[in-house]
Design a protein around this motif. Structure first.
Motif, PDB file in Angstrom:
ATOM      1  N   UNK A 159       0.850  -1.187   0.000  1.00 41.98           N
ATOM      2  CA  UNK A 159       0.000   0.000   0.000  1.00 41.98           C
ATOM      3  C   UNK A 159       0.886   1.239   0.000  1.00 41.98           C
ATOM      4  N   UNK A 160       0.590   2.156  -0.907  1.00 49.77           N
ATOM      5  CA  UNK A 160       1.173   3.488  -0.938  1.00 49.77           C
ATOM      6  C   UNK A 160      -0.010   4.456  -0.907  1.00 49.77           C
ATOM      7  N   UNK A 161       0.182   5.705  -0.549  1.00 46.59           N
ATOM      8  CA  UNK A 161      -0.956   6.620  -0.443  1.00 46.59           C
ATOM      9  C   UNK A 161      -1.840   6.694  -1.693  1.00 46.59           C
ATOM     10  N   UNK A 162      -1.256   6.501  -2.887  1.00 48.72           N
ATOM     11  CA  UNK A 162      -2.040   6.601  -4.116  1.00 48.72           C
ATOM     12  C   UNK A 162      -2.050   5.314  -4.926  1.00 48.72           C
ATOM     13  N   UNK A 163      -1.549   4.200  -4.338  1.00 50.33           N
ATOM     14  CA  UNK A 163      -1.447   2.953  -5.102  1.00 50.33           C
ATOM     15  C   UNK A 163      -1.538   1.751  -4.157  1.00 50.33           C
ATOM     16  N   UNK A 164      -2.298   0.747  -4.559  1.00 46.78           N
ATOM     17  CA  UNK A 164      -2.392  -0.513  -3.822  1.00 46.78           C
ATOM     18  C   UNK A 164      -2.099  -1.635  -4.799  1.00 46.78           C
ATOM     19  N   UNK A 165      -1.055  -2.380  -4.509  1.00 39.61           N
ATOM     20  CA  UNK A 165      -0.665  -3.508  -5.366  1.00 39.61           C
ATOM     21  C   UNK A 165      -0.889  -4.794  -4.585  1.00 39.61           C
ATOM     22  N   UNK A 166      -1.652  -5.716  -5.186  1.00 39.95           N
ATOM     23  CA  UNK A 166      -1.931  -7.021  -4.596  1.00 39.95           C
ATOM     24  C   UNK A 166      -1.337  -8.071  -5.516  1.00 39.95           C
TER      25      UNK A 166
END
Length: 135
Positions: free
Chosen positions: A71-78
């Protein structure tokens, strides 16, 4: 704070989702996480369960199992070991798979490891739940 967060869900086989969303709920290793735009940075283990996300007025669902999340403030990578969109899951087949996983778990002649049995049941439950959400 941004209004949307970019969600990316990938498996070893393919990219499942890449969309701007307003909210994500997903299973972490120790429980469900709610992710909104501007969320603090986080690395974690993906659990088994139902991943849901909101695009405009619509909530979409996926069954996921194992992997990692970033999780980043503007991006979520799963990065999921296994992921299936709700619309790709046959409800009756998912229910049959759940019954089989439950039966296998209590059948001593199979000799299934209890952790593997529990994992199979959780994965089957997630598939049923996701499939029923599309209806």
């Amino acid at each position: 704070m941004p209004d949307l967060i970019e969600l990316e869900v990938a498996t070893p086989e393919r990219l499942m989702v890449r969309e701007k969303v307003s909210e994500v709920q997903l299973p972490g290793q120790d429980g469900y996480l709610g992710i909104l735009p501007g969320h603090a940075s986080l690395l974690g283990l993906l659990g088994t369960g139902l991943l849901s996300y909101v695009v405009g007025p619509n909530r979409r669902y996926m069954a996921v199992s194992g992997g990692f999340l970033e999780v980043q403030p503007e991006h979520l990578r799963v990065l999921a070991n296994v992921a299936e969109r709700a619309e790709e899951i046959d409800v009756q087949r998912a229910k049959d798979d759940l019954k089989k996983a439950e039966a296998d778990a209590v059948n001593p002649s199979i000799g299934l490891d209890p952790v593997a049995a529990q994992s199979a049941i959780l994965h089957a439950q997630a598939r049923v739940e996701a499939a029923e959400k599309k209806c």
